[in-house]
Design an enzyme around this catalytic site. Sequence first.
Site, PDB file in Angstrom:
ATOM      1  N   ASN A   8      -9.105   1.002  10.164  1.00 38.99           N
ATOM      2  CA  ASN A   8      -8.151   0.777  11.254  1.00 38.99           C
ATOM      3  C   ASN A   8      -8.607   1.481  12.534  1.00 38.99           C
ATOM      4  O   ASN A   8      -9.071   0.860  13.473  1.00 38.99           O
ATOM      5  CB  ASN A   8      -6.754   1.243  10.838  1.00 38.99           C
ATOM      6  CG  ASN A   8      -5.694   0.928  11.882  1.00 38.99           C
ATOM      7  OD1 ASN A   8      -5.979   0.409  12.948  1.00 38.99           O
ATOM      8  ND2 ASN A   8      -4.452   1.233  11.591  1.00 38.99           N
ATOM      9  N   GLY A  16      -7.954   8.731  10.554  1.00 40.19           N
ATOM     10  CA  GLY A  16      -8.196   8.855  11.989  1.00 40.19           C
ATOM     11  C   GLY A  16      -9.312   9.815  12.359  1.00 40.19           C
ATOM     12  O   GLY A  16      -9.605  10.008  13.533  1.00 40.19           O
ATOM     13  N   GLY A  48     -10.848   7.208   7.368  1.00 32.73           N
ATOM     14  CA  GLY A  48     -11.924   8.099   7.774  1.00 32.73           C
ATOM     15  C   GLY A  48     -13.239   7.413   8.117  1.00 32.73           C
ATOM     16  O   GLY A  48     -14.157   8.066   8.612  1.00 32.73           O
ATOM     17  N   LYS A  84       0.870  -1.177   0.000  1.00 32.79           N
ATOM     18  CA  LYS A  84       0.000   0.000   0.000  1.00 32.79           C
ATOM     19  C   LYS A  84       0.907   1.226   0.000  1.00 32.79           C
ATOM     20  O   LYS A  84       1.683   1.440   0.929  1.00 32.79           O
ATOM     21  CB  LYS A  84      -0.895   0.013   1.246  1.00 32.79           C
ATOM     22  CG  LYS A  84      -1.776   1.255   1.311  1.00 32.79           C
ATOM     23  CD  LYS A  84      -2.612   1.303   2.569  1.00 32.79           C
ATOM     24  CE  LYS A  84      -2.862   2.756   2.954  1.00 32.79           C
ATOM     25  NZ  LYS A  84      -3.464   2.890   4.281  1.00 32.79           N
TER      26      LYS A  84
END
Lengths: 384, 257
Positions: free
Chosen positions: B206, B158, B185, B97
């Site tokens: 995440n 985040g 997001g 990634k």
Amino acid sequence: MYKNMGYYEICSKYKNFEWEQIFGAISEDDVEKAIASEDVGVKGFMALLSPAAQTLLEKAARRSHEITLRNFGRTIQLYTPMYLSNYCDNSCVYCGFNTNNKIERRALTLKEVREEAGSIASTGLKTILILTGESRQMSPISYIKDCVRVLKEYFSSISIEIYPLTETEYSLLVSTGVDGLTIYQEVYEEDIYNRMHPSGPKSSYRFRLDAPERGAESGMRSVNIGALFGLGGWRKEAFLLGLHAKYLQDKFHDTEIGVSIPRIRRQALYHVGTGQAGGFKAPYAVSDKNIVQIIVSLRLFLPRIGITVSTREDASFRESLVPLGVTKMSAGSTTRVGGRIVAREEREGAEQFEILDKRSVEEIKRMLESKDYQPVLKDWTCLR
Amino acid sequence: MEDILEICGKRLTNRLFVGTGKFSSFSLMKQALEAAETEVATVALRRVDTGSKTENILDYVPKGCIIMPNTSGARNADEAVRIARIARAGGAADWVKIEIIQDNKYLLPDNIETLKAAQILAKEGFKVFPYMSPDLSMARRLAEAGAAAVMPLGSPIGSNRGVKTRELVEIMVREIRIPVIVDAGLGKPSDACECMELGCAAVLVNTAIAIAQDPVGMARAFSDAVRAGRLAYLSGMPSASSSANASSPLTGFLRDI
């Protein structure tokens, strides 16, 4: 607002500020607004640092916790300081390495650097901060470069906390493998600075103030600034520190900006240089509550910056600070040259400052885990 | 009928990719990955210490789960390329990634540097997953460069703000031939569900899982939401209407229609 101004010029604008009056005029309502705001701004930052914010500290702390969690997760980065040399030409009145102090002076040989590096690396730490006193003769750039070459074999991230350099010198160290710069202004109020740093190269306020900028310009990945709380009035110092961090963040988008909030104790237990009773008494008191207010104000003002708490603070206070906005902590610290490899009797009295949290890396790791935080021992991979 | 995401020669049944940062411990991260039944986990190379005698994050990724190293911390194409090469030399699979961020305030990606890195890494045989600001032209260029998928952000990393870029992501889904995977997001399972309803191939989550009070429960919730959204997409979403449509004020005069 401050376009095309250097930080010295920005600081100068606040020189004749009526701090007490301005902080005193801030209302709880102003503080509430700042806590609720997505973009706190300079005025909001000032409100958060004001006396009116003291009664709203829990509310601000909750917000700080939430913002920190979103940005950094349940993690705390760990690092340890390694003192290479304590030769120093300065006479900073609060420092154990003061050139007038009769202490044993030494610089680690490369063999000793390797030994101490091995000892630190065995704890699993991959992040190291190397320090020297300010002596271009006894710890020149060439010496620091040689040390970095050895340390690269053991660590994946190397930061320096040494005397301020020129941009070219910083670039040299970056190309050798240094990725982080730590340099504290100690005290932003220039008059106090001049009194605290009466002689030696450190007496140049301006050369030190612009050092973080030169470091960022040279390609350092991270730049960490700080004020030594207790030397000046804490509100003003915290404000100018936060503004400095913002200035750097705005100017260098790709540099990770961090701040430290070391505090010098008002009543030193003993003279850090000689080991005798007494010692430097900080002119200004800074309470635990004040430190908490500084941390949460910085976090709300600059949600993405790193915030470091060192082992100058005691174990239980450090533990309480973990969820409040802190992102980085030192562990297994010593402020003596060769503190991990030289026999104890030899190093008595030759520390730079007093360490209150003497716990090992393993103990700090366990403490963080017990608080549901992940200790991060490696956060970068050296690409050079 | 089994719904399979075929990508880089792999057949994935789970369309929730999970990031491994921000968890309070590696063991909790492992439990969350297992609860999500994820088949792809991203790991920041900067955090991997292969020499560690005690804890290595890679040991906590469930067996069978593809490890996709990310280039977190890279500020330009050159650094991203170097990080990817280090990851491959360290034995990681060739999925990567690409994450290139020059903006530490908002953590928004640099699309131009990302394209440069994608071009180099795809030529070197990497399976390239670029994290990007949603932009149709850039997505086309990335596809041309050989990217395996494109990963537009829903909102800043985040931030937990959801799919603020919905319009742009929708256009990408419609126009881009390679899989569109929304990354960053997504704060709630319903955000992930929304992406899947739009026709995204997968999502990557995440923070919302890692910092939930119960990350394991939240991982399961996201996994269910992704499945629900996908099923809705496959079932043909009826179009929504903002008001009732009882009469036809404009064409009502045409009695015979």
